[in-house]
Design a protein around this motif. Structure first.
Motif, mmCIF file in Angstrom:
data_model
loop_
_atom_site.group_PDB
_atom_site.id
_atom_site.type_symbol
_atom_site.label_atom_id
_atom_site.label_comp_id
_atom_site.label_asym_id
_atom_site.label_seq_id
_atom_site.Cartn_x
_atom_site.Cartn_y
_atom_site.Cartn_z
ATOM 1 N N LEU A 262 0.870 -1.177 0.000
ATOM 2 C CA LEU A 262 0.000 0.000 0.000
ATOM 3 C C LEU A 262 0.903 1.222 0.000
ATOM 4 O O LEU A 262 1.509 1.572 1.017
ATOM 5 N N GLN A 267 -3.834 5.207 0.819
ATOM 6 C CA GLN A 267 -3.912 3.765 1.044
ATOM 7 C C GLN A 267 -3.382 3.398 2.418
ATOM 8 O O GLN A 267 -3.972 2.574 3.130
ATOM 9 N N ARG A 272 -6.669 0.423 2.699
ATOM 10 C CA ARG A 272 -7.526 -0.180 1.680
ATOM 11 C C ARG A 272 -7.231 0.471 0.341
ATOM 12 O O ARG A 272 -6.713 1.586 0.271
ATOM 13 N N LEU A 273 -7.605 -0.237 -0.729
ATOM 14 C CA LEU A 273 -7.507 0.336 -2.063
ATOM 15 C C LEU A 273 -8.629 1.338 -2.286
ATOM 16 O O LEU A 273 -9.722 1.207 -1.718
ATOM 17 N N HIS A 277 -9.819 1.820 -7.934
ATOM 18 C CA HIS A 277 -8.700 0.964 -8.326
ATOM 19 C C HIS A 277 -9.206 -0.088 -9.318
ATOM 20 O O HIS A 277 -10.330 -0.591 -9.189
ATOM 21 N N GLY A 296 -8.504 -4.386 1.710
ATOM 22 C CA GLY A 296 -7.322 -4.032 2.481
ATOM 23 C C GLY A 296 -6.507 -5.260 2.800
ATOM 24 O O GLY A 296 -6.610 -6.291 2.106
ATOM 25 N N TRP A 320 1.030 -6.544 2.700
ATOM 26 C CA TRP A 320 0.317 -5.401 3.278
ATOM 27 C C TRP A 320 0.228 -5.531 4.797
ATOM 28 O O TRP A 320 -0.613 -4.900 5.435
#
Length: 740
Positions: A262, A267, A272-273, A277, A296, A320
């Motif tokens: 991220l 982000q 989270r995206l 996206h 996420g 992540w």
């Protein structure tokens, strides 16, 4: 007496069942006759010797895919023991129809079992033909157990059936040659999860590796819900099966169009995206949905259930930071196969991870105590969803004002000014002026840590299940969970011990709110209590019991894998604990995750609002859960703190020893030696003094947290620091172990 049709129906029912393994004793006999040790068999089936031992003494049974491989191996060993041409199912004694379909074992385990399969034996002279029997017994029907020896009711019944005229039985050959329906593969035959690498290898539990052809996230979802056969069975008959988990390595994430990390500030802040996206848009185009937390580190992709069948896949992105290093030490750096092993053991013993260990701890409570069950509507005769007794139900309830947090709507909007429940873990340091010269002359400070103290406190703990009711001037009742406004400032205790009524260990200065367990302990110490008011719950129960039992088993089983068992004496236990993390780092990580699950699950019961935009008095998402129950959290912590004080008091009474400091479940004592064996009290028979600290692996028993010089501890105390926080000496914060 049963009719012919009833007997035939029973036989037919047996034929429909999956072939079973021979009795446990026969399994051990077959293995020993083949000259194979339990350790070698465990290695071939990719399990532990203890598991094989459990199979052979009847404590547990193998599950697919090991079940098929184990049965194939036992049948092979049994054939080697039989007279040529008379193959039988081991332990059952009846002929086997070679045309009867067999369950195919998984290739990985089948190949492992093949290494132990019987080798061809040289030709031997044919066995002599048995002498004819005047009245041969009736052939045994496949699926039946051969009749036992005479002398028992079952044996007599078997003998009567054997003597019955031929016209009273359907021919055995006809029964043997009946078509047997194909047995479908188990729905979760490949386990609860896979770890996907960048080359399309999906590493599962028990060494299973599948080829995953998916190149997009949507394809991966469909593969997971289809041919992957992933998931786990429900933990309670009224609950739901666990959704399959796909763990993505950094390379797998990139291959699927996700960023390896991220990267943008947004982000990292939101974890989270963004909604625009490409992968998020791809999910939406395929008519799949994401939960409110989006995509996420832990994400769920789902469609609304159809015909009662859930369609949901959960994802964990390793790069992540899905696996927090404190809860899962070193796991993210392991090879995918080892990651699958660690998470697979956790899934088997606790549940399939559903987020952080804190989230999993909370989800486990609901999985073991589902809020609803099927009940019959007497008016319509239909089955409908109804409340499951002993659960917290489906709707959240507001806490009593003193149980809430200062920002909670019942406090802010209700104008509450009456104070709050302060049931927290100990953070206490003895006044240095109360240290004796003799104590300061002792060379060592030894830290004792109580194993998963919050878990021990949850055992058989009665908590409130319903909303609170307000009472004025109530008579105290130790059996009713709730919050009591009472003055405990009159309780006189030795100042070298912390007060059991406050987290900081100081004596109360006037009326305050306490949980039932804390007030009951004042009574136990011999003091009268006169509550002014109380918030009590009419519906009560041991809601956390199944949660405690499952996590306790997980904790002890994992410690046993690391060589720490109940059978060890105190010296052996201390030695095993010194080396247990090096025995198997993967299992040590599972142990850390189990402990974090306990701590995090209790902490989640009073999750505070998050985010800079939150304003006091507004509801926050955690409040929408029925499991947002600060009163249950207070009950657990109150009991843990009282348990700690009770042990310290008993030790002081028996030995005259007093602690230097306490932090949550860690207490530091001055000692003449580096071992707790040098100062803990024992009876004349050599057993731990009842009620005091006791060494051992069970929850609530003690282990060594760390050893330092007394001068080091006194120096910290003079500076206002807590030596219990740093006794380990490796930068470890003891407070983390129980949720500071």
């Amino acid at each position: 007496m049963a009719t012919e049709e009833e007997l035939f129906a029973s036989v037919d029912a047996l034929l429909e069942e999956e072939p079973q393994l021979p009795p446990p004793a026969e399994r051990a006999r077959l293995r020993e006759s083949a000259g194979i040790t339990q350790a070698r068999l465990a290695q071939a089936l990719r399990t532990t010797p203890q598991t094989v031992k459990n199979w052979e003494n009847g404590r547990s049974e193998p599950r697919p895919p090991r079940l098929q491989a184990y049965r194939r191996l036992l049948e092979g060993w049994a054939e080697r023991r039989q007279v040529p041409g008379a193959a039988t199912v081991p332990g059952e004694g009846h002929p086997v129809d070679e045309a009867r379909p067999q369950l195919a074992p998984q290739p990985q385990l089948a190949s492992a079992a093949a290494s132990l399969a019987p080798r061809p034996v040289p030709d031997r002279p044919a066995a002599p033909t048995p002498a004819p029997v005047p009245e041969p017994a009736a052939p045994v029907v496949p699926g039946e157990v051969a009749a036992p020896a005479s002398g028992t009711p079952a044996a007599d019944a078997g003998a009567r059936a054997a003597r019955r005229p031929a016209t009273a039985r359907r021919p055995a050959a006809a029964l043997r040659n009946r078509a047997v329906p194909n047995i479908a593969a188990p729905p979760f035959q490949h386990g609860p999860l896979v770890v996907l690498d960048g080359d399309g290898n999906a590493f599962g539990v028990q060494g299973v590796v599948q080829d995953c052809p998916a190149t997009t996230l949507v394809e991966l979802v469909e593969w997971t819900l289809g041919e992957a056969h992933l998931g786990a069975a429900r933990l309670h008959r009224n609950g739901n099966d666990s959704d399959p988990l796909v763990v993505l390595t950094g390379a797998a994430a990139v291959k699927l169009g996700l960023p390896e990390r991220l990267e943008t500030a947004e982000q990292r802040r939101s974890l989270r995206l963004a909604d625009d996206h490409p992968v998020v848009k791809q999910i939406a185009r395929a008519k799949w949905k994401l939960t409110q937390r989006g995509f996420g580190p832990w994400a769920r992709v789902y469609r609304p259930a159809k015909a009662g069948r859930r369609q949901c896949v959960q994802f964990a992105v390793l790069s992540w930071d899905a696996l927090d290093t404190r809860s899962w030490p070193g796991v993210a750096e392991l090879e995918p196969r080892e990651i699958a092993r660690v998470l697979g053991v956790y899934a088997q013993r606790v549940l399939t991870p559903r987020g952080s260990t804190a989230v999993s701890g909370l989800e486990l409570m609901t999985a073991l105590r589902p809020p609803t069950r099927a009940v019959k509507d007497e008016a319509t005769g239909q089955w409908v969803s109804g409340h499951n007794p002993g659960s917290l139900g489906t709707e959240p309830v507001d806490p009593a004002p003193p149980e809430a947090t200062p920002e909670h709507p019942v406090v802010v909007n209700g104008g509450w000014t009456g104070g709050f429940l302060d049931e927290e873990a100990y953070q206490w340091v003895r006044d240095v002026d109360l240290l004796s010269d003799a104590e300061c002359m002792l060379p060592w400070a030894v830290g004792l840590d109580l194993n998963v103290a919050f878990l021990a406190a949850a055992s058989r703990l009665t908590v409130g299940l319903s909303a609170p009711d307000h009472f004025h001037g109530p008579r105290f009742n130790a059996k009713i969970p709730g919050s009591w406004l009472v003055d405990l400032s009159h309780v006189e205790l030795d100042p070298r011990l912390p007060s059991p009524f406050t987290p900081n260990g100081r004596r109360p200065e006037g009326p305050a709110w306490y949980h039932t367990t804390t007030v009951a302990y004042a009574q136990e110490l011999g003091y009268n209590v006169t509550p002014v008011e109380a918030y009590l719950r009419r519906e009560t129960g041991a809601f956390l019991d199944p949660w405690h039992d499952r996590l306790r088993s997980a904790y002890l089983d994992t410690l046993a894998d690391l060589g720490v068992t109940k059978e060890l004496d105190d010296a052996g236990f201390l030695a095993a604990m010194e080396r247990h993390k090096e025995t198997d780092p993967a299992m040590a990580a599972v142990l850390a995750a189990v402990k974090a699950t306990v701590k995090g699950g209790i902490g989640k019961l009073r999750e505070r609002p998050q985010g800079r935009r939150y304003k006091q008095g507004e509801p926050w998402p955690a409040m929408e859960r029925p499991t947002w129950r600060p009163d249950i959290r207070a009950a657990v912590i109150s009991r843990a703190r009282v348990n700690m004080h009770r042990k310290m008091l008993r030790t002081a009474e028996a030995t005259g020893l007093f602690p230097l400091a306490v932090l949550s479940d860690c207490v530091v004592y001055p000692s003449p030696g580096r071992s707790p064996l040098d100062f803990l009290p024992y009876t004349t028979s050599g057993k731990p003094l009842p009620g005091s600290f006791r060494l051992g692996c069970s929850p609530g028993l003690a282990k060594v947290e760390g050893v330092q010089e007394v001068a080091w501890a006194v120096d910290l105390m003079e500076q206002g620091h807590n030596p219990a926080r740093h006794i380990k000496g490796d930068g470890h914060d003891a407070a983390f172990d129980e949720g500071e």
